[in-house]
Scaffold this motif. Structure first.
Motif, PDB file in Angstrom:
ATOM      1  N   GLY A 148       1.250  -1.267  -0.222  1.00 18.39           N
ATOM      2  CA  GLY A 148      -0.282   0.292   0.020  1.00 18.39           C
ATOM      3  C   GLY A 148       0.977   0.886  -0.114  1.00 18.39           C
ATOM      4  O   GLY A 148       0.926   2.618  -0.596  1.00 18.39           O
ATOM      5  N   LEU A 149       1.837   1.481   0.812  1.00 23.07           N
ATOM      6  CA  LEU A 149       3.062   2.096   0.778  1.00 23.07           C
ATOM      7  C   LEU A 149       3.531   2.781  -0.529  1.00 23.07           C
ATOM      8  O   LEU A 149       3.343   4.255  -1.500  1.00 23.07           O
ATOM      9  N   SER A 150       4.340   1.328  -1.275  1.00 23.92           N
ATOM     10  CA  SER A 150       4.785   1.758  -3.097  1.00 23.92           C
ATOM     11  C   SER A 150       3.296   2.096  -3.512  1.00 23.92           C
ATOM     12  O   SER A 150       3.317   3.284  -3.974  1.00 23.92           O
ATOM     13  N   LEU A 151       2.358   1.810  -3.336  1.00 21.66           N
ATOM     14  CA  LEU A 151       1.460   2.570  -4.251  1.00 21.66           C
ATOM     15  C   LEU A 151       0.911   3.953  -4.346  1.00 21.66           C
ATOM     16  O   LEU A 151       1.182   4.396  -5.045  1.00 21.66           O
ATOM     17  N   SER A 152       1.174   4.314  -3.082  1.00 19.17           N
ATOM     18  CA  SER A 152       0.454   5.535  -2.421  1.00 19.17           C
ATOM     19  C   SER A 152       1.731   6.420  -3.634  1.00 19.17           C
ATOM     20  O   SER A 152       1.305   7.677  -3.928  1.00 19.17           O
ATOM     21  N   ILE A 153       3.091   5.750  -2.889  1.00 21.37           N
ATOM     22  CA  ILE A 153       3.987   6.208  -2.790  1.00 21.37           C
ATOM     23  C   ILE A 153       4.147   7.718  -4.506  1.00 21.37           C
ATOM     24  O   ILE A 153       4.374   7.831  -4.728  1.00 21.37           O
ATOM     25  N   TYR A 154       3.554   6.226  -5.788  1.00 18.93           N
ATOM     26  CA  TYR A 154       4.080   6.105  -7.004  1.00 18.93           C
ATOM     27  C   TYR A 154       2.588   7.176  -7.091  1.00 18.93           C
ATOM     28  O   TYR A 154       2.754   8.337  -8.549  1.00 18.93           O
ATOM     29  N   TRP A 155       1.224   6.523  -6.698  1.00 18.95           N
ATOM     30  CA  TRP A 155      -0.084   7.584  -7.380  1.00 18.95           C
ATOM     31  C   TRP A 155       0.093   8.716  -6.946  1.00 18.95           C
ATOM     32  O   TRP A 155      -0.229  10.160  -7.540  1.00 18.95           O
ATOM     33  N   ILE A 156       0.943   9.179  -5.533  1.00 23.41           N
ATOM     34  CA  ILE A 156       1.794  10.473  -5.612  1.00 23.41           C
ATOM     35  C   ILE A 156       2.193  10.765  -6.516  1.00 23.41           C
ATOM     36  O   ILE A 156       1.857  12.404  -6.890  1.00 23.41           O
ATOM     37  N   GLY A 157       3.257  10.386  -6.565  1.00 22.09           N
ATOM     38  CA  GLY A 157       4.029  11.027  -7.552  1.00 22.09           C
ATOM     39  C   GLY A 157       3.564  11.476  -8.781  1.00 22.09           C
ATOM     40  O   GLY A 157       4.125  12.472  -9.857  1.00 22.09           O
ATOM     41  N   ALA A 158       2.538  10.106  -9.128  1.00 20.20           N
ATOM     42  CA  ALA A 158       1.940  10.460 -10.961  1.00 20.20           C
ATOM     43  C   ALA A 158       1.408  11.737 -10.785  1.00 20.20           C
ATOM     44  O   ALA A 158       1.370  13.375 -11.572  1.00 20.20           O
ATOM     45  N   ILE A 159       0.463  12.303  -9.648  1.00 15.79           N
ATOM     46  CA  ILE A 159      -0.385  13.284  -9.855  1.00 15.79           C
ATOM     47  C   ILE A 159       0.736  14.887  -9.765  1.00 15.79           C
ATOM     48  O   ILE A 159       0.872  15.294 -10.419  1.00 15.79           O
ATOM     49  N   LEU A 160       2.077  14.621  -8.289  1.00  9.99           N
ATOM     50  CA  LEU A 160       2.910  15.916  -8.628  1.00  9.99           C
ATOM     51  C   LEU A 160       3.622  15.453 -10.124  1.00  9.99           C
ATOM     52  O   LEU A 160       3.261  17.386 -10.031  1.00  9.99           O
ATOM     53  N   ILE A 161       4.565  14.920 -10.873  1.00 12.71           N
ATOM     54  CA  ILE A 161       4.817  14.232 -11.682  1.00 12.71           C
ATOM     55  C   ILE A 161       3.443  14.976 -13.293  1.00 12.71           C
ATOM     56  O   ILE A 161       3.820  16.131 -13.641  1.00 12.71           O
TER      57      ILE A 161
END
Length: 587
Positions: free
Chosen positions: A251-264
């Motif tokens: 869940g942490l990996s998914l949230s990091i990449y999900w948040i990262g996708a939005i930020l990028i």
């Protein structure tokens, strides 16, 4: 728990310090890996980058990885050296402490529990040291440094990591609250299982003779099932931890990449590459943080049980001996007199005295015998002389010196004891007959051993053995009959050439002929010693210089065989229950 580590030696403390330094180096090398990964990512994405830059960063990354591996091996070696050395010393400390215990302390803990404490409990401490030295410091340092490296990257990523860590801590706390109380139960149940197993094995002849295998199996099954169910409960409880942590990590990996996708997506074109690189690095560091907490949970699994084990070990080590050494070491020229002066004794926590106001004396060259009904205190009486217990009232004197004032080693150096239950040790005939030492003599000559066997009427059957004195003796002497074991035990006392012979119902397994011949031979060698005999058979003690008749812990009569027949009703009843009037007159 911390108190038990006082048994660590200086060199082990140095090894622990080295382990911490090496662990710090290992963490440093592992935390460099995400940095080189970020550098490789930037080089690959950046236009016009050279392959050599990727190879250089990759080489450094490999060096860090192999360096971390080498340091990890060294950490494992140091922690294992510390743990094995510490557990060896702890086992020795427990063993020496237990060997100094009186029968009172041994009964207080129970034999089964003392075995568990000196084996299983120490293994728990050893496991904690092996795993804990590297994991605890590494996990704390890794988590701290990783959090410091990612704290400024993005508050959204930091927040998601913080939530993951909080969930991990909640799971650990809940599981510990549920599981920790069970760890003490597991150790106590292990004691019980050892007790049942030991009882079954030592009493296997009785079990088979009474066809009680199913009954014993039922007792074992009950103890085994109780321990198994508790282990399963703890196992099932802890089983929640692994999938729970996997879910949190995923869940942490998914949230990091999900948040990262939005930020990028929302970032300017020039910042997209930086954000992407940060996301890769942050993901690696976040996994390090979570993995650190996962490793700490392994310690939380071991620590509660190790803490219970440490407490149980310290209970043994902190127990004060009831039987303490005096300072007196005199008496190398031989014992002249043993005196019991108004001796009374009660077992710990017992309501009534086992012995009450016993007084008698035995002089050099005399034989004093004790007879009475079962449970009247005959064995307890001689145990007071050897100081397996201390008297409750009165005193026991050897040559006018209270036995409490003697060093236990000096006192027992004067005594050759043949206990009620013949005990042989795994080894050879020679090692059993020439057992122990006296006045510094730890080895006896073949001539001395054979002479002792001859007097004990054991020479004949030992000579028939293929290897003679080197013949194998199984544990407990199980490859010999009861009578043979008893004669070998008597030979052991004779070989010692003590000043005081104590025979605690030691002729019961002998036939009357062997008994009479053996006692005749004993008279020749005990003329300069004091002989105390506990017996049930009138024939064994009829020629004693003094017979003490015990009845319900008190002296019912004292005198020679003829005097007691004339004056002591208790002695007459025992005598007439065994022999006819004519046979008694012949005795």
């Amino acid at each position: 728990m911390i108190r038990i580590f006082k048994y660590l030696q200086k060199r082990e403390l140095i090894l622990i310090l080295v382990t911490f330094i090496l662990t710090g180096l290992q963490v440093f090398l592992e935390l460099k890996l995400p940095e080189y990964m970020s550098r490789i990512t930037n080089v690959i994405v950046a236009p016009g980058s050279a392959l050599q830059d990727v190879i250089t960063a990759g080489t450094y990354m490999l060096l860090c990885a192999f360096g971390g591996l080498a340091v990890s091996v060294l950490v494992g070696f140091c922690s294992t050296r510390v743990a094995t050395g510490f557990s060896m010393r702890l086992r020795a400390a427990v063993y020496h402490k237990v060997t100094d215990f009186s029968l009172e302390e041994i009964n207080e803990f129970s034999t089964a529990s003392l075995i568990t404490r000196s084996t299983n409990d120490i293994v728990q401490i050893q496991m904690l040291l092996v795993m804990g030295m590297g994991i605890i410091f590494r996990s704390v340092l890794m988590a701290t440094l990783a959090i410091l490296k990612i704290r400024a990257k993005s508050w959204q990523w930091t927040f998601s990591t913080g939530v993951a860590v909080l969930l991990l801590i909640m799971i650990i706390v809940i599981l510990m609250i549920v599981a920790v109380p069970k760890f003490k139960l597991i150790q106590n149940m292990t004691d019980n299982l050892n007790r049942v197993t030991r009882e079954n094995l030592t009493g296997i002849r009785v079990v088979r003779a009474y066809n009680a295998q199913k009954f014993q199996q039922g007792k074992f099954r009950e103890a085994n099932d109780e321990l198994t169910d508790t282990h399963l409960f703890v196992g099932k409880t802890m089983a929640i931890m692994s999938p729970g942590m996997s879910i949190i990590m995923s869940g942490l990996s998914l949230s990091i990449y999900w948040i990262g996708a939005i930020l990028i997506q929302e970032a300017a074109t020039a910042d997209k590459l930086v954000l992407f690189s940060d996301m890769v690095v942050f993901s690696s560091y976040a996994m390090q943080v979570v993995m650190s907490f996962m490793m700490m949970t392994m310690i939380f699994l071991i620590l509660p049980r190790a803490a219970v084990s440490a407490k149980r070990i310290l209970e043994v080590l902190d127990t004060k001996k009831k039987i303490t050494d005096g300072t007196e070491t005199q008496g190398k020229e031989g014992v002249r007199e043993v005196t019991f002066d108004h001796v009374s004794f009660a077992y710990p926590d017992a309501g009534e005295e086992v012995l009450s106001d016993i007084s008698f004396s035995a002089k050099k060259g005399e034989t004093v015998a004790f007879i009475g009904s079962t449970g009247c205190g005959k064995t307890t009486l001689v145990n007071l002389l050897v100081r397996f217990y201390d008297v409750t009232k009165g005193a026991v004197y050897v040559d006018g010196v209270n036995v409490k004032d003697y060093k236990c080693e000096a006192l027992r150096d004067k005594i050759g004891l043949v206990p009620q239950r013949a005990t042989l040790f795994a080894g050879t005939i020679r090692s059993n007959v020439g057992y122990g030492d006296k006045n510094g003599v730890s080895e006896y000559t073949d001539e001395e051993v054979w002479k002792a066997l001859e007097i004990a009427q054991a020479k004949e059957f030992v000579e028939k053995l293929e290897d003679g004195l080197e013949a194998h003796v199984a544990q407990g002497g199980s490859n010999f009959s009861g009578g043979q074991k008893q004669r070998l035990s008597i030979a052991r006392a004779i070989c010692r050439k003590p000043d005081i012979y104590v025979f605690d119902d030691s002729f019961s397994a002998l036939d009357y002929k062997t008994d009479r011949i053996l006692r005749g031979e004993l008279k020749k060698i005990t003329k300069d010693a004091i002989t105390l005999i506990v017996a049930q058979r009138i024939g064994t003690i009829a020629d004693a210089d003094c017979i003490v008749v015990l009845d319900d812990g008190r002296v019912a009569g004292m005198g020679t065989h003829k005097e007691l027949l004339a004056n002591c009703e208790v002695y007459r009843q025992i005598a007439y229950s065994q022999l006819s009037k004519e046979e008694l007159e012949n005795e």
